[in-house]
Motif scaffolding. Structure first.
Motif, mmCIF file in Angstrom:
data_model
loop_
_atom_site.group_PDB
_atom_site.id
_atom_site.type_symbol
_atom_site.label_atom_id
_atom_site.label_comp_id
_atom_site.label_asym_id
_atom_site.label_seq_id
_atom_site.Cartn_x
_atom_site.Cartn_y
_atom_site.Cartn_z
ATOM 1 N N GLY A 1 -44.368 22.787 -14.452
ATOM 2 C CA GLY A 1 -43.044 22.661 -13.834
ATOM 3 C C GLY A 1 -42.855 23.671 -12.713
ATOM 4 N N GLY A 2 -42.379 23.179 -11.581
ATOM 5 C CA GLY A 2 -42.120 24.061 -10.437
ATOM 6 C C GLY A 2 -40.641 24.119 -10.124
ATOM 7 N N GLY A 3 -39.810 23.960 -11.160
ATOM 8 C CA GLY A 3 -38.355 24.092 -10.985
ATOM 9 C C GLY A 3 -37.959 25.557 -11.157
ATOM 10 N N PHE A 4 -36.698 25.782 -11.462
ATOM 11 C CA PHE A 4 -36.198 27.165 -11.571
ATOM 12 C C PHE A 4 -36.971 27.960 -12.625
ATOM 13 N N MET B 1 -50.046 26.447 -11.670
ATOM 14 C CA MET B 1 -48.804 25.693 -11.893
ATOM 15 C C MET B 1 -49.112 24.207 -11.698
ATOM 16 N N ILE B 2 -48.550 23.395 -12.574
ATOM 17 C CA ILE B 2 -48.660 21.934 -12.384
ATOM 18 C C ILE B 2 -47.246 21.416 -12.169
ATOM 19 N N SER B 3 -47.063 20.695 -11.087
ATOM 20 C CA SER B 3 -45.726 20.154 -10.851
ATOM 21 C C SER B 3 -45.823 18.802 -10.150
ATOM 22 N N LEU B 4 -44.742 18.033 -10.242
ATOM 23 C CA LEU B 4 -44.772 16.666 -9.705
ATOM 24 C C LEU B 4 -44.845 16.649 -8.182
ATOM 25 N N ILE C 1 -33.664 22.277 -5.497
ATOM 26 C CA ILE C 1 -32.385 22.896 -5.836
ATOM 27 C C ILE C 1 -31.477 21.758 -6.321
ATOM 28 N N ARG C 2 -31.749 21.269 -7.510
ATOM 29 C CA ARG C 2 -31.054 20.080 -8.045
ATOM 30 C C ARG C 2 -29.532 20.186 -8.022
ATOM 31 N N PRO C 3 -28.971 21.381 -8.328
ATOM 32 C CA PRO C 3 -27.495 21.437 -8.349
ATOM 33 C C PRO C 3 -26.848 21.119 -7.012
ATOM 34 N N ALA D 1 -42.179 24.275 -18.686
ATOM 35 C CA ALA D 1 -40.918 24.395 -17.928
ATOM 36 C C ALA D 1 -40.695 23.089 -17.161
ATOM 37 N N ALA D 2 -40.875 21.988 -17.870
ATOM 38 C CA ALA D 2 -40.855 20.666 -17.212
ATOM 39 C C ALA D 2 -39.452 20.093 -17.048
ATOM 40 N N GLY D 3 -38.426 20.879 -17.397
ATOM 41 C CA GLY D 3 -37.049 20.512 -17.054
ATOM 42 C C GLY D 3 -36.475 19.330 -17.808
ATOM 43 N N VAL E 1 -27.846 11.467 -8.722
ATOM 44 C CA VAL E 1 -28.269 12.600 -7.883
ATOM 45 C C VAL E 1 -29.202 13.510 -8.684
ATOM 46 N N ASP E 2 -29.993 12.908 -9.558
ATOM 47 C CA ASP E 2 -30.852 13.703 -10.429
ATOM 48 C C ASP E 2 -32.070 14.250 -9.702
ATOM 49 N N THR E 3 -32.679 13.415 -8.870
ATOM 50 C CA THR E 3 -33.887 13.854 -8.157
ATOM 51 C C THR E 3 -33.672 13.687 -6.654
ATOM 52 N N ALA F 1 -33.987 16.492 -22.272
ATOM 53 C CA ALA F 1 -35.187 17.287 -21.975
ATOM 54 C C ALA F 1 -36.369 16.383 -21.662
ATOM 55 N N ASN F 2 -37.286 16.928 -20.879
ATOM 56 C CA ASN F 2 -38.504 16.202 -20.512
ATOM 57 C C ASN F 2 -39.245 15.726 -21.775
ATOM 58 N N PRO F 3 -39.755 14.488 -21.753
ATOM 59 C CA PRO F 3 -40.432 13.967 -22.953
ATOM 60 C C PRO F 3 -41.681 14.756 -23.361
ATOM 61 N N VAL G 1 -27.636 26.577 -22.273
ATOM 62 C CA VAL G 1 -27.125 25.310 -21.738
ATOM 63 C C VAL G 1 -28.090 24.891 -20.632
ATOM 64 N N MET G 2 -28.270 23.608 -20.440
ATOM 65 C CA MET G 2 -29.128 23.164 -19.333
ATOM 66 C C MET G 2 -28.467 23.598 -18.030
ATOM 67 N N SER G 3 -28.953 24.643 -17.437
ATOM 68 C CA SER G 3 -28.338 25.187 -16.226
ATOM 69 C C SER G 3 -29.314 26.148 -15.560
ATOM 70 N N CYS G 4 -29.083 26.397 -14.273
ATOM 71 C CA CYS G 4 -29.888 27.394 -13.558
ATOM 72 C C CYS G 4 -29.608 28.762 -14.142
ATOM 73 N N GLN G 5 -28.359 28.948 -14.519
ATOM 74 C CA GLN G 5 -27.937 30.220 -15.094
ATOM 75 C C GLN G 5 -28.859 30.637 -16.253
ATOM 76 N N HIS G 6 -29.317 29.669 -17.034
ATOM 77 C CA HIS G 6 -30.225 29.991 -18.134
ATOM 78 C C HIS G 6 -31.695 29.795 -17.752
HETATM 79 C C1 LIG Z 1 -26.707 16.858 -10.048
HETATM 80 C C2 LIG Z 1 -26.932 18.128 -10.816
HETATM 81 C C3 LIG Z 1 -26.040 19.176 -10.674
HETATM 82 C C4 LIG Z 1 -26.246 20.370 -11.363
HETATM 83 N N1 LIG Z 1 -25.367 21.399 -11.167
HETATM 84 C C5 LIG Z 1 -25.622 22.585 -11.729
HETATM 85 C C6 LIG Z 1 -24.798 23.723 -11.444
HETATM 86 O O1 LIG Z 1 -23.831 23.643 -10.701
HETATM 87 N N2 LIG Z 1 -25.114 24.902 -12.033
HETATM 88 C C7 LIG Z 1 -26.198 25.027 -12.853
HETATM 89 O O2 LIG Z 1 -26.463 26.144 -13.343
HETATM 90 N N3 LIG Z 1 -26.982 23.980 -13.148
HETATM 91 C C8 LIG Z 1 -26.735 22.764 -12.608
HETATM 92 N N4 LIG Z 1 -27.542 21.704 -12.875
HETATM 93 C C9 LIG Z 1 -28.611 21.860 -13.868
HETATM 94 C C10 LIG Z 1 -29.843 22.518 -13.255
HETATM 95 O O3 LIG Z 1 -30.249 21.840 -12.100
HETATM 96 C C11 LIG Z 1 -30.959 22.499 -14.283
HETATM 97 O O4 LIG Z 1 -30.504 23.110 -15.461
HETATM 98 C C12 LIG Z 1 -32.160 23.257 -13.748
HETATM 99 O O5 LIG Z 1 -32.715 22.547 -12.657
HETATM 100 C C13 LIG Z 1 -33.191 23.447 -14.848
HETATM 101 O O6 LIG Z 1 -34.306 24.083 -14.334
HETATM 102 P P1 LIG Z 1 -35.727 23.780 -14.959
HETATM 103 O O7 LIG Z 1 -36.703 24.595 -14.201
HETATM 104 O O8 LIG Z 1 -35.681 23.894 -16.439
HETATM 105 O O9 LIG Z 1 -36.003 22.229 -14.675
HETATM 106 P P2 LIG Z 1 -36.051 21.413 -13.328
HETATM 107 O O10 LIG Z 1 -35.299 22.053 -12.253
HETATM 108 O O11 LIG Z 1 -35.709 20.028 -13.750
HETATM 109 O O12 LIG Z 1 -37.590 21.452 -12.933
HETATM 110 C C14 LIG Z 1 -38.550 20.767 -13.681
HETATM 111 C C15 LIG Z 1 -39.885 20.834 -12.976
HETATM 112 O O13 LIG Z 1 -40.858 20.209 -13.799
HETATM 113 C C16 LIG Z 1 -41.650 19.324 -13.034
HETATM 114 N N5 LIG Z 1 -42.094 18.271 -13.939
HETATM 115 C C17 LIG Z 1 -41.333 17.410 -14.637
HETATM 116 N N6 LIG Z 1 -42.104 16.589 -15.374
HETATM 117 C C18 LIG Z 1 -43.368 16.955 -15.134
HETATM 118 C C19 LIG Z 1 -44.632 16.481 -15.600
HETATM 119 N N7 LIG Z 1 -44.735 15.479 -16.480
HETATM 120 N N8 LIG Z 1 -45.749 17.052 -15.114
HETATM 121 C C20 LIG Z 1 -45.670 18.069 -14.219
HETATM 122 N N9 LIG Z 1 -44.517 18.575 -13.767
HETATM 123 C C21 LIG Z 1 -43.390 18.021 -14.223
HETATM 124 C C22 LIG Z 1 -40.728 18.855 -11.920
HETATM 125 O O14 LIG Z 1 -41.480 18.445 -10.808
HETATM 126 C C23 LIG Z 1 -39.922 20.122 -11.641
HETATM 127 O O15 LIG Z 1 -40.618 20.929 -10.733
HETATM 128 C C24 LIG Z 1 -27.354 20.495 -12.219
HETATM 129 C C25 LIG Z 1 -28.256 19.437 -12.368
HETATM 130 C C26 LIG Z 1 -28.057 18.260 -11.682
HETATM 131 C C27 LIG Z 1 -29.048 17.127 -11.858
#
Ligand SMILES: Cc1cc2nc3c(=O)[nH]c(=O)nc-3n(C[C@H](O)[C@H](O)[C@H](O)COP(=O)(O)OP(=O)(O)OC[C@H]3O[C@@H](n4cnc5c(N)ncnc54)[C@H](O)[C@@H]3O)c2cc1C
Length: 401
Positions: free
Chosen positions: A8-11, A37-40, A46-48, A108-110, A127-129, A255-257, A305-310
């Motif tokens: 995962g290359g998210g937060f 790192m492996i990411s999609l 910046i999903r939010p 950290a696959a989100g 507006v998920d992706t 959560a990611n499967p 909570v599912m959030s950037c904050q965490h």
């Molecule tokens: C529309 C929207 C608004 C939001 N607003 C807020 C806000 O205001 N404040 C806040 O705190 N949070 C907000 N969030 C929530 C926040 O975006 C998430 O909690 C945060 O992105 C989680 O970070 P993460 O790194 O866990 O996952 P993600 O950001 O989802 O990153 C997951 C990573 O895993 C990778 N991945 C997924 N599956 C695979 C796979 N099978 N193989 C390889 N890589 C994979 C993806 O490419 C991605 O890089 C919002 C979310 C959305 C969708």
């Protein structure tokens, strides 16, 4: 040489990798550790901010940070994890399958949007992706090109009256203003199967939100469960039907499967229950962070909570702890007692809350300015790579009261 793989290359994944680099250097083990790192794709999304007008700038190129730090990025989809044999099975975009072995792993696959099996669900936008946000934008541009001619093209329905749905619907008027068609009157409708708007907020918070919704001319249809969707309408189980060309689904995240690869308890959002060091139960060197993890954040039993904050701090702890686990050093317990939310409520309005009861602390333009600062500074990595590495130290933030 030990292999640490971050999925995962998210937060959470990004900050795990930064923290792992920093901690490996601190332990003087950087030459004994290979971080991958492996990411999609090649971006920290910046999903939010994907509901905003300028969402296309809301992707940070991962390689800018990973390359100078010697972290290898594999753009691929992980299909399977064999945690006993320590193998990850991934597929690259050209269909090539590869197996990567690991000594340490950070999952950290989100999360992903909840997609219920409703007839016609594919006609709803979201507006998920990044890709799906582009689809919504293209659709809005198409409607504007014909000057939102029909009543159904001037009607916008957002399903889900929680955090994301509220930000999406209160952001729509400004988004539509950017088409510069001042004479057109739009209808905005927010629906939820719940009878309350933003039920996770305190009654004071809900009052502020409801008033702002009313001010923006947004109608709220409470207690409406969706029955079916088509390109021209949304139908509810009550029999109500709204003619609309635009339905935006904000029905929560799961959560990611990949979490199902581990034979342990998961919560109702599919998250893995992790221990105080963010380890997946029973695994010495396998961690989970961000939206895939349900972590205890304080001594009062609150969980993340599912959030950037965490996700961001959990990444910092997970990266640090994964390196320590690989080199037999003590792990740092994760905790994050401070909890705030800052909800965007459209032009010049936002709501800052503090504590788990989500009691209002600030509203109006000052809350909006804070929201802008959080979204444009706090959750975005520093431009300088080494500064970013420095920022990856795990820190416990306490409530300010
Ligand atoms: C529309 C929207 C608004 C939001 N607003 C807020 C806000 O205001 N404040 C806040 O705190 N949070 C907000 N969030 C929530 C926040 O975006 C998430 O909690 C945060 O992105 C989680 O970070 P993460 O790194 O866990 O996952 P993600 O950001 O989802 O990153 C997951 C990573 O895993 C990778 N991945 C997924 N599956 C695979 C796979 N099978 N193989 C390889 N890589 C994979 C993806 O490419 C991605 O890089 C919002 C979310 C959305 C969708």
């Amino acid at each position: 040489m030990k292999n640490l793989v971050v999925i995962g290359g998210g937060f959470a994944g990004f900050w795990s990798a930064m923290s792992a680099v920093r901690q490996a250097r601190f332990l003087r083990k950087d030459s004994a550790l290979k971080i991958m790192m492996i990411s999609l794709d090649e971006y920290l999304s910046i999903r939010p901010r994907f509901y905003e007008n300028k969402f296309k700038d809301m992707r940070v190129p991962l390689k800018k940070y990973l390359d100078p730090l010697g972290i290898v990025l594999h753009v691929a989809k992980v299909e399977r994890i064999d945690h006993k044999k320590r193998n990850i099975f991934m597929v690259r975009s050209n269909g090539q399958e590869e197996v990567l072995s690991f000594d340490g792993l950070i999952l950290a696959a989100g999360s992903q949007l909840n997609r219920p099996p409703l007839p016609g669900f594919e006609h709803a936008f979201n507006v998920d992706t990044f890709r799906e946000s582009v689809q919504l934008e293209d659709h809005l541009k198409e409607l504007s090109a014909s000057r939102f001619l029909s009543a159904s093209s001037r009607t916008f329905v957002v399903v889900g009256a929680s955090f994301t749905g509220l930000e999406v619907i209160t952001g729509l008027p400004e988004r539509l203003r950017s088409f510069d068609l001042p004479d057109i009157h739009y209808d905005f409708i927010l629906t939820d199967r719940s009878f309350s708007i933003a039920p996770e907020y305190s009654s004071e918070g809900r009052g502020i939100i409801s008033r702002q919704i009313g001010k923006e001319g947004i109608q709220f249809f409470a207690g409406e469960e969706v029955d079916s969707i088509s390109p021209e309408h949304i139908r509810f189980k009550s029999g109500k039907c709204i003619e609309t060309r635009t339905i935006i689904w904000c029905g929560g995240l799961k959560a990611n499967p990949l979490t199902s690869m581990f034979p342990i308890d998961r919560d109702c959002q599919g998250r893995l229950k992790v221990d105080q060091f963010l380890r997946i139960d029973g695994q010495k060197t396998i961690f989970a962070a961000g939206d895939v993890a349900q972590a205890c954040v304080d001594d009062e039993g609150h969980t993340s909570v599912m959030s950037c904050q965490h996700a961001i701090p959990q990444g910092k702890f997970a990266g640090n702890n994964a390196v320590n686990a690989l080199f037999d050093c003590d792990l740092i317990p994760y905790s994050q007692p401070r909890y705030v939310t800052c909800l965007d409520l459209g032009s010049e309005q936002a709501l800052l809350t503090s504590g788990w009861g989500r009691f209002p602390k600030m509203t109006g333009i000052s809350a909006k300015e804070l929201k802008i600062e959080i979204m444009s500074k706090w959750i975005i990595p520093e431009k300088d790579v080494e500064e970013t590495v420095k920022m990856s130290v795990p820190v416990i933030l306490h409530n300010e009261g």
